[in-house]
Design an enzyme around this catalytic site. Structure first.
Site, mmCIF file in Angstrom:
data_model
loop_
_atom_site.group_PDB
_atom_site.id
_atom_site.type_symbol
_atom_site.label_atom_id
_atom_site.label_comp_id
_atom_site.label_asym_id
_atom_site.label_seq_id
_atom_site.Cartn_x
_atom_site.Cartn_y
_atom_site.Cartn_z
ATOM 1 C CB ILE A 14 -0.932 -0.008 1.244
ATOM 2 C CG1 ILE A 14 -1.977 -1.129 1.125
ATOM 3 C CG2 ILE A 14 -1.627 1.339 1.403
ATOM 4 C CD1 ILE A 14 -2.859 -1.296 2.362
ATOM 5 C CB ALA A 83 5.822 1.447 8.629
ATOM 6 C CB ILE A 85 5.113 -6.134 10.846
ATOM 7 C CG1 ILE A 85 5.052 -5.782 12.354
ATOM 8 C CG2 ILE A 85 6.267 -5.417 10.163
ATOM 9 C CD1 ILE A 85 6.225 -6.335 13.162
ATOM 10 C CE1 TYR A 147 -1.489 -5.378 10.854
ATOM 11 C CE2 TYR A 147 -3.876 -5.404 10.951
ATOM 12 C CZ TYR A 147 -2.712 -5.076 10.288
ATOM 13 O OH TYR A 147 -2.775 -4.442 9.072
ATOM 14 N N PRO A 177 -8.099 0.325 5.843
ATOM 15 C CG PRO A 177 -6.005 0.336 4.826
ATOM 16 C CD PRO A 177 -6.695 0.605 6.136
ATOM 17 C CE1 TYR A 179 -9.232 -8.923 6.509
ATOM 18 C CE2 TYR A 179 -7.363 -10.287 5.869
ATOM 19 C CZ TYR A 179 -8.246 -9.850 6.827
ATOM 20 O OH TYR A 179 -8.150 -10.314 8.112
#
Ligand code: CAA
Length: 240
Positions: A14, A83, A85, A147, A177, A179
């Site tokens: 993205i 950024a 993860i 997350y 967002p 998926y």
């Protein structure tokens, strides 16, 4: 003079689409990345956008690197905290390392990077900050306590900083967002991903460019009245 944008995690997924979208709109862009030198080199060769390697989870690294970017490119007018993860695992198996890695990279990073640019934005009376959250921060997700907590934290962070920036010409918004077809989502086990896509009314994964266009909308000069909002872009998966 062109406004200057910094996109964290800006060389892949993205973030890459956001960096390219901003450049195409005439902004001067600096892209951060964390580890993948090969991808960053390819990105810079293809786009001409300089890539800066630093750990967004580390306060001192952010302060030093953003200082360097401000010297080399100019003062940051637009910050996109993208950024992120994943270290997925169910709660009963999740380690402290998995928890810590995601909180620092996905959430503490927003503090670190905002802190490095906010004083300059206040002095200049202009700033655009866009934080990339997630549908999973809004709705929760199996295997993502870390997350979901970090992304949910981003949504609260956005509103607090938006209040502080409102009378200084600084807008702060989030995008959540769903998926999106990136390496991160492609890493989800296939049988799980099939179940997830089946829950998306639009019937497909999103494209990174479909997030980038919303960033362009939020950072525009004439978007000064849009602040503290969260824009959900998830193909109808979660209506919030
Ligand atoms: N949605 C629906 N069902 C899910 C699910 C999900 N997100 N995640 C797991 N399940 C289901 C599995 O299909 C499985 O169902 P069955 O028993 O019927 O087969 C059950 O839950 C247990 O899953 P696993 O067998 O995979 O269990 P595991 O312990 O081996 O692994 C896991 C657990 C690591 C969480 C793994 O299931 C996984 O990686 N899930 C994906 C989690 C996820 O959605 N991550 C999103 C990453 S992309 C992202 O985060 C970007 C963004 O912002 C949207």
């Amino acid at each position: 003079m062109a406004k200057i944008a910094l996109v964290t995690g800006g060389t892949r997924g993205i973030g890459e689409a956001i960096s390219i979208g901003l450049k195409d709109m005439g902004y001067a862009v600096a892209a951060n990345y964390g580890g993948n030198d090969e991808a960053a080199r390819k990105f810079t060769d293809a786009t001409g956008i300089p890539a800066y390697k630093f750990d967004v989870g580390d306060f001192e690294s952010c302060t030093a690197a953003i200082g360097k970017i401000e010297q080399e490119v100019g003062p940051v007018d637009i910050l996109v905290n993208n950024a992120g993860i994943t270290r997925d695992g169910t709660m009963h198996r999740m380690t402290l390392e998995q928890w810590d890695a995601v909180i620092r990279t996905n959430l503490t990073s927003c503090f670190n990077c905002c802190r490095a640019v906010i004083e300059g934005m206040r002095e200049r009376g202009f700033g655009r900050i866009v934080n990339i959250g997630s549908v999973n921060g809004q709705a929760g997700q199996y295997g993502q306590a870390n997350y979901a907590a970090a992304k949910s934290g981003i949504h609260g962070f956005t509103k607090a900083v938006a209040l502080e920036g409102a009378n200084k010409g600084i807008t702060v918004n989030a995008i959540a967002p769903g998926y999106i077809a990136t390496d991160m989502v492609r890493a989800v086990p296939e049988k799980v991903l099939e179940k997830i896509v089946a829950q998306i009314p639009v019937g497909r994964l999103g494209e990174a460019e479909e997030i980038a266009r919303a960033v362009l909308f939020l950072v525009a000069d004439d978007a000064g009245f849009i602040t503290g909002s969260t824009l959900s872009i998830n193909g109808g998966q979660h209506m919030y």
